[in-house]
Scaffold this motif. Structure first.
Motif, PDB file in Angstrom:
ATOM      1  N   ALA A 101      50.223  15.840  49.293  1.00  0.00           N
ATOM      2  CA  ALA A 101      48.873  16.029  48.761  1.00  0.00           C
ATOM      3  C   ALA A 101      48.253  14.724  48.287  1.00  0.00           C
ATOM      4  CB  ALA A 101      48.906  17.046  47.617  1.00  0.00           C
ATOM      5  N   SER A 102      49.066  13.833  47.711  1.00  0.00           N
ATOM      6  CA  SER A 102      48.540  12.564  47.205  1.00  0.00           C
ATOM      7  C   SER A 102      47.970  11.708  48.321  1.00  0.00           C
ATOM      8  CB  SER A 102      49.633  11.777  46.470  1.00  0.00           C
ATOM      9  OG  SER A 102      49.168  10.496  46.095  1.00  0.00           O
ATOM     10  N   ILE A 103      48.729  11.551  49.398  1.00  0.00           N
ATOM     11  CA  ILE A 103      48.279  10.734  50.517  1.00  0.00           C
ATOM     12  C   ILE A 103      47.024  11.330  51.148  1.00  0.00           C
ATOM     13  CG2 ILE A 103      48.874  10.068  52.890  1.00  0.00           C
ATOM     14  CD1 ILE A 103      51.696   9.484  51.902  1.00  0.00           C
ATOM     15  N   LEU A 104      47.011  12.646  51.311  1.00  0.00           N
ATOM     16  CA  LEU A 104      45.848  13.278  51.942  1.00  0.00           C
ATOM     17  C   LEU A 104      44.617  13.237  51.035  1.00  0.00           C
ATOM     18  CD1 LEU A 104      47.460  16.329  53.760  1.00  0.00           C
ATOM     19  CD2 LEU A 104      46.763  14.142  54.731  1.00  0.00           C
ATOM     20  N   LYS A 105      44.814  13.325  49.728  1.00  0.00           N
ATOM     21  CA  LYS A 105      43.675  13.219  48.816  1.00  0.00           C
ATOM     22  C   LYS A 105      43.106  11.808  48.831  1.00  0.00           C
ATOM     23  CE  LYS A 105      43.637  15.127  44.716  1.00  0.00           C
ATOM     24  NZ  LYS A 105      44.117  15.550  43.381  1.00  0.00           N
ATOM     25  N   PHE A 106      43.961  10.806  48.883  1.00  0.00           N
ATOM     26  CA  PHE A 106      43.463   9.429  48.970  1.00  0.00           C
ATOM     27  C   PHE A 106      42.696   9.221  50.268  1.00  0.00           C
ATOM     28  CE2 PHE A 106      46.264   6.622  51.684  1.00  0.00           C
ATOM     29  CZ  PHE A 106      45.296   5.678  52.037  1.00  0.00           C
ATOM     30  N   LEU A 107      43.239   9.743  51.369  1.00  0.00           N
ATOM     31  CA  LEU A 107      42.565   9.598  52.660  1.00  0.00           C
ATOM     32  C   LEU A 107      41.237  10.350  52.676  1.00  0.00           C
ATOM     33  CD1 LEU A 107      45.675  10.003  54.998  1.00  0.00           C
ATOM     34  CD2 LEU A 107      44.341   7.909  54.677  1.00  0.00           C
ATOM     35  N   ALA A 108      41.208  11.538  52.087  1.00  0.00           N
ATOM     36  CA  ALA A 108      39.978  12.335  52.046  1.00  0.00           C
ATOM     37  C   ALA A 108      38.921  11.667  51.177  1.00  0.00           C
ATOM     38  CB  ALA A 108      40.276  13.742  51.528  1.00  0.00           C
ATOM     39  N   PHE A 109      39.343  11.104  50.050  1.00  0.00           N
ATOM     40  CA  PHE A 109      38.421  10.398  49.156  1.00  0.00           C
ATOM     41  C   PHE A 109      37.820   9.182  49.863  1.00  0.00           C
ATOM     42  CE2 PHE A 109      37.755   7.341  45.570  1.00  0.00           C
ATOM     43  CZ  PHE A 109      36.752   8.043  44.919  1.00  0.00           C
ATOM     44  N   GLU A 110      38.665   8.399  50.524  1.00  0.00           N
ATOM     45  CA  GLU A 110      38.179   7.256  51.299  1.00  0.00           C
ATOM     46  C   GLU A 110      37.237   7.711  52.402  1.00  0.00           C
ATOM     47  OE1 GLU A 110      39.747   3.543  51.531  1.00  0.00           O
ATOM     48  OE2 GLU A 110      39.342   4.155  49.475  1.00  0.00           O
ATOM     49  N   GLN A 111      37.556   8.863  52.994  1.00  0.00           N
ATOM     50  CA  GLN A 111      36.765   9.374  54.118  1.00  0.00           C
ATOM     51  C   GLN A 111      35.336   9.701  53.694  1.00  0.00           C
ATOM     52  OE1 GLN A 111      38.789   9.805  57.119  1.00  0.00           O
ATOM     53  NE2 GLN A 111      36.808   9.637  58.114  1.00  0.00           N
ATOM     54  N   VAL A 112      35.164  10.153  52.472  1.00  0.00           N
ATOM     55  CA  VAL A 112      33.816  10.460  51.969  1.00  0.00           C
ATOM     56  C   VAL A 112      32.938   9.212  52.046  1.00  0.00           C
ATOM     57  CG1 VAL A 112      32.488  11.121  49.920  1.00  0.00           C
ATOM     58  CG2 VAL A 112      34.613  12.324  50.465  1.00  0.00           C
TER      59      VAL A 112
END
Length: 447
Positions: A101-112
């Protein structure tokens, strides 16, 4: 200001203390965006950044599938739907044992921020699984993808959430995922990007992230009246991003000397030319081989086991492998060896300390949310073609990609130019990405 930033970060840490990658990404954004918020009354006091760091939806699910021996395997699947203020969620799916979840949340946040920078109407999201495609048969991968999509299909759609590929998810996996989605929904829509050319894909999509990384670096060099011609390039990684960053670098007249994978890196003093690059593409894409096999074919090259290539002398560094692969010591080595430009092809490949070293030396440094946005930009172009039921030529897509990367560069200059003329591309990318999303959030109220 320091107390304001630290207070915000303490609150985020209290809620997400077990997610280091996510906290790293938030801290980088907060340090540049919060001072901007405080100076602009339209954003101040609205807790916009706090709303942006909280996913609109975090979906976690079990994926059960049967391997070739008949044994039932169990993996975890995720989809982080981070922000949809400017458009439907958009972001890749990653299949890799390290996924959490941590890696995907960081990637999703960057993606925004990345999607906002493209100027296309796309929100940010990310997903994936701790499933490892390496060593699996095509039938096992198909069964996993079908099982994964049998749950994910409930949460995505062409106007809701449009996943794409990422590490471990190429055209093969996208095909299996799309096949199950089409069956479950009984409709043919552009719900996934990175599709095959015969069923809705776009030309240039596999090349886009690597090409875009180089196009962005080219724009940075132009601010110094410089170019890629005659430059020595060090690249990490050997997947799609690295391969096509190398290809575009060669087309612009540069000399590429390294590529890598998790086992180590190759260094070819003679340069990795078009013929050698074709060998690597076949080795990695078709044979699923290791980069070390390169030296068997080209014995004048060397292979260094277990290390990254940042100790080699270069003019330009393109980190295209994975997060936090380039640390402070690596940055100092690059600087001591004469590196003048770093353009990130991967997501957050440089640590905070490495970025600080690049800024202190005032070299050209592009964060991934700006420089590797070419991939999602071309995914957006694929979505447009799907909606139009139309296909653009390779040249048309490439020209649109160049224009988007140039526009992103202009936005970074607008918000990142310091009083002394130095361009802080991290600051520029963060603020430019924030402003568009924040304005949309304000316009739509508290939702």
């Amino acid at each position: 200001m320091k107390d304001t930033i630290e207070g915000f970060l303490d609150l985020v840490k209290e809620r997400n203390g077990h997610e280091p990658e996510f906290l790293q990404a938030v801290e980088e954004v907060a340090e540049t965006v919060i001072p901007y918020i405080v100076k602009h009354d339209i954003y101040y006091g609205k807790n916009i950044l706090l709303r942006m760091v909280e996913p609109e939806r975090l979906i976690s699910f079990r994926v059960c599938w049967v391997d070739d021996s008949g044994e039932i395997q169990v993996n975890r699947g995720y989809r982080i739907q981070m922000n949809s203020a400017i458009g439907p969620y958009k972001g890749g799916l990653r299949f890799h044992p390290t996924v959490n979840a941590s890696i995907l949340k960081f990637l999703a946040f960057e993606q925004v921020f990345k999607n906002s920078l493209t100027t296309l109407p796309m929100g940010g999201g990310k997903g994936g699984s701790d499933f490892d495609p390496k060593g699996k048969s095509d039938n096992e991968i198909m069964r996993f993808c079908h099982a994964f999509m049998s749950e994910l299909f409930r949460h995505i759609g062409p106007n809701t959430d449009i996943p794409a590929g990422d590490i471990g998810v190429g055209q093969r996996e996208i095909g299996f995922l799309f096949g199950m989605y089409r069956k479950m929904r009984n409709e043919f829509t552009g719900v996934l990007t990175g599709k095959g050319m015969t069923w809705g894909g776009s030309l240039i999509r596999p090349e886009a992230t690597g090409y875009g990384t180089v196009y962005f670096a080219e724009n940075m060099l132009k601010t110094k009246n410089d170019s890629f011609k005659g430059k020595t390039i060090v690249i990490s990684g050997s997947g799609n991003v690295a391969q096509f960053a190398a290809e575009k670098s060669l087309q612009l007249g540069a000399k590429v000397v390294t590529l890598s994978d998790s086992s180590g890196y190759i260094y070819d003093d003679e340069g990795i030319d078009d013929g050698k690059l074709k060998f690597i593409m076949t080795l990695k894409n078709e044979k699923r081989g290791r980069i070390s096999e390169y030296v068997k074919e080209y014995p004048n090259a060397k292979f260094t086991k277990g290390k990254t290539p940042w100790g080699e002398a270069c003019d330009i560094a393109l980190p295209c492998a994975t997060q936090n692969e380039l640390n402070e010591d690596d940055a100092k080595t690059l600087l001591n060896n004469g590196c003048i430009c770093v353009s990130e092809g991967a997501n957050m490949p440089s640590t905070k300390e490495a970025i600080a070293a690049f800024h202190k030396a005032k070299i050209l440094f592009a964060p991934g949310k700006a420089s590797n946005a070419g991939g999602v930009a071309t995914s957006g172009l694929e979505m447009t073609q799907n909606s139009l039921r139309y296909k653009w030529t390779r040249e048309e897509v490439d020209n649109k990609l160049k224009d988007i990367m140039t526009d992103i560069h202009k936005s970074c200059i607008e918000y990142g130019t310091e009083e002394d003329g130095y361009i802080d591309y991290v600051k520029g990318a963060n603020i430019a990405g924030f402003v568009k999303v924040a304005d949309a959030m304000l316009a739509q109220g508290i939702v």
